[in-house]
Design a protein around this motif. Structure first.
Motif, mmCIF file in Angstrom:
data_model
loop_
_atom_site.group_PDB
_atom_site.id
_atom_site.type_symbol
_atom_site.label_atom_id
_atom_site.label_comp_id
_atom_site.label_asym_id
_atom_site.label_seq_id
_atom_site.Cartn_x
_atom_site.Cartn_y
_atom_site.Cartn_z
ATOM 1 N N ALA A 1 -8.227 1.933 3.934
ATOM 2 C CA ALA A 1 -7.062 2.090 4.805
ATOM 3 C C ALA A 1 -5.856 1.357 4.220
ATOM 4 O O ALA A 1 -4.736 1.887 4.215
ATOM 5 N N ALA A 2 -6.070 0.153 3.710
ATOM 6 C CA ALA A 2 -4.982 -0.624 3.108
ATOM 7 C C ALA A 2 -4.426 0.078 1.873
ATOM 8 O O ALA A 2 -3.211 0.141 1.682
ATOM 9 N N GLU A 3 -5.310 0.612 1.031
ATOM 10 C CA GLU A 3 -4.850 1.333 -0.162
ATOM 11 C C GLU A 3 -4.019 2.552 0.219
ATOM 12 O O GLU A 3 -2.976 2.825 -0.394
ATOM 13 N N LEU A 4 -4.464 3.293 1.229
ATOM 14 C CA LEU A 4 -3.709 4.468 1.670
ATOM 15 C C LEU A 4 -2.335 4.076 2.199
ATOM 16 O O LEU A 4 -1.339 4.768 1.938
ATOM 17 N N ALA A 5 -2.284 2.973 2.944
ATOM 18 C CA ALA A 5 -0.994 2.504 3.453
ATOM 19 C C ALA A 5 -0.047 2.215 2.293
ATOM 20 O O ALA A 5 1.098 2.689 2.273
ATOM 21 N N LEU A 6 -0.503 1.455 1.311
ATOM 22 C CA LEU A 6 0.340 1.099 0.166
ATOM 23 C C LEU A 6 0.721 2.332 -0.653
ATOM 24 O O LEU A 6 1.870 2.458 -1.083
ATOM 25 N N GLN A 7 -0.220 3.251 -0.871
ATOM 26 C CA GLN A 7 0.061 4.463 -1.650
ATOM 27 C C GLN A 7 1.127 5.329 -0.978
ATOM 28 O O GLN A 7 1.847 6.071 -1.645
ATOM 29 N N ASN A 8 1.205 5.246 0.337
ATOM 30 C CA ASN A 8 2.164 6.064 1.083
ATOM 31 C C ASN A 8 3.435 5.301 1.467
ATOM 32 O O ASN A 8 4.234 5.782 2.272
ATOM 33 N N GLY A 9 3.621 4.097 0.896
ATOM 34 C CA GLY A 9 4.848 3.345 1.102
ATOM 35 C C GLY A 9 4.903 2.536 2.387
ATOM 36 O O GLY A 9 5.992 2.149 2.820
ATOM 37 N N TYR A 10 3.765 2.248 2.995
ATOM 38 C CA TYR A 10 3.740 1.465 4.227
ATOM 39 C C TYR A 10 3.335 0.022 3.943
ATOM 40 O O TYR A 10 2.704 -0.271 2.928
ATOM 41 N N ASP A 11 3.675 -0.873 4.878
ATOM 42 C CA ASP A 11 3.394 -2.299 4.721
ATOM 43 C C ASP A 11 2.153 -2.747 5.479
ATOM 44 O O ASP A 11 1.483 -3.691 5.079
ATOM 45 N N TRP A 12 1.861 -2.114 6.581
ATOM 46 C CA TRP A 12 0.769 -2.540 7.431
ATOM 47 C C TRP A 12 0.108 -1.319 8.060
ATOM 48 O O TRP A 12 0.616 -0.205 7.987
ATOM 49 N N PHE A 13 -1.049 -1.572 8.677
ATOM 50 C CA PHE A 13 -1.714 -0.515 9.432
ATOM 51 C C PHE A 13 -2.341 -1.107 10.685
ATOM 52 O O PHE A 13 -2.722 -2.263 10.728
ATOM 53 N N ARG A 14 -2.410 -0.280 11.696
ATOM 54 C CA ARG A 14 -2.991 -0.656 12.987
ATOM 55 C C ARG A 14 -4.272 0.165 13.177
ATOM 56 O O ARG A 14 -4.271 1.380 12.998
ATOM 57 N N VAL A 15 -5.343 -0.487 13.542
ATOM 58 C CA VAL A 15 -6.594 0.205 13.840
ATOM 59 C C VAL A 15 -6.554 0.616 15.310
ATOM 60 O O VAL A 15 -6.468 -0.232 16.193
ATOM 61 N N ALA B 1 -18.983 3.212 8.640
ATOM 62 C CA ALA B 1 -17.833 2.701 9.384
ATOM 63 C C ALA B 1 -16.780 3.802 9.457
ATOM 64 O O ALA B 1 -16.503 4.467 8.458
ATOM 65 N N ARG B 2 -16.218 3.972 10.647
ATOM 66 C CA ARG B 2 -15.145 4.939 10.862
ATOM 67 C C ARG B 2 -13.960 4.219 11.478
ATOM 68 O O ARG B 2 -14.110 3.512 12.474
ATOM 69 N N LEU B 3 -12.793 4.417 10.877
ATOM 70 C CA LEU B 3 -11.555 3.835 11.390
ATOM 71 C C LEU B 3 -10.539 4.941 11.594
ATOM 72 O O LEU B 3 -10.442 5.858 10.780
ATOM 73 N N GLU B 4 -9.779 4.827 12.652
ATOM 74 C CA GLU B 4 -8.588 5.652 12.785
ATOM 75 C C GLU B 4 -7.424 4.678 12.737
ATOM 76 O O GLU B 4 -7.396 3.687 13.486
ATOM 77 N N VAL B 5 -6.500 4.919 11.814
ATOM 78 C CA VAL B 5 -5.427 3.966 11.570
ATOM 79 C C VAL B 5 -4.068 4.654 11.624
ATOM 80 O O VAL B 5 -3.941 5.845 11.327
ATOM 81 N N ILE B 6 -3.083 3.866 12.025
ATOM 82 C CA ILE B 6 -1.680 4.298 12.001
ATOM 83 C C ILE B 6 -0.945 3.321 11.097
ATOM 84 O O ILE B 6 -1.105 2.106 11.219
ATOM 85 N N PHE B 7 -0.138 3.854 10.182
ATOM 86 C CA PHE B 7 0.612 3.038 9.227
ATOM 87 C C PHE B 7 1.994 2.718 9.769
ATOM 88 O O PHE B 7 2.543 3.461 10.575
ATOM 89 N N GLY B 8 2.557 1.615 9.280
ATOM 90 C CA GLY B 8 3.905 1.242 9.674
ATOM 91 C C GLY B 8 4.616 0.468 8.578
ATOM 92 O O GLY B 8 3.987 -0.027 7.635
#
Length: 167
Positions: free
Chosen positions: A67-81, A130-137
């Motif tokens: 999830a963290a890698e996807l956030a960074l790859q898409n230009g986001y700083d953080w993610f919320r589970v 493990a399954r996560l649903e995350v929103i990036f910000g």
């Protein structure tokens, strides 16, 4: 007696079978590793499935890392589970049971009684997913949510993976 010997041999084989632990990797042909599904522009479902030697803590860490890698790859700083689950399935092993029965044989009718039970499984392994649903910000994260700093999660989990030898 043969049945007892066969059951003993099966238990020994199950005990000797070892899984190696799933490395942090995209999902492989056996279904172990990470995968993700984009739900919206800034929302993903991330899944990490481990083999029988991958502990649940590692499975959860690897899902967070993805999830963290996807956030960074898409230009986001953080993610919320916003959704999470950790499930497992038991695979392998040998089922053990016991039974007792009586009967009547011969020309006359008889009554028979039987009692049996399942004593469990020996040598089974738990395969965690493990399954996560995350929103990036971007920017300053909200303080009242389960929010992770993407860069910090990446560094922390990668350091732990390195210290553990890769899996």
């Amino acid at each position: 007696m043969r049945l007892l010997g066969a059951a003993g041999a099966a238990v020994l084989l199950a005990a000797c079978a070892t899984a190696v632990g799933t490395a942090y990797q995209p999902v492989d042909t056996k279904g172990y590793g990470y995968s993700e599904t984009r739900i919206e522009r800034d929302r993903y479902r991330v899944v990490f499935a481990g083999d029988g030697a991958t502990p649940p803590e590692a499975v959860e860490d690897f899902a967070l890392l993805r999830a963290a890698e996807l956030a960074l790859q898409n230009g986001y700083d953080w993610f919320r589970v916003v959704g999470r689950s950790l499930d497992y399935a038991e695979k392998g092993g040998v089922g053990v049971g016991a039974g007792f029965g009586t009967g009547s044989y011969g020309r006359r009718s008889g009554v028979s009684v039987g009692v049996g039970g399942d004593l469990g499984t020996i040598g089974a392994r738990k395969f965690y997913t493990a399954r996560l649903e995350v929103i990036f910000g971007e920017g300053e994260p909200p303080e009242d949510e389960e929010v992770y700093d993407a860069l910090e999660v990446t560094q922390t989990v990668r350091a732990r993976i390195g210290a553990a030898g890769g899996a």
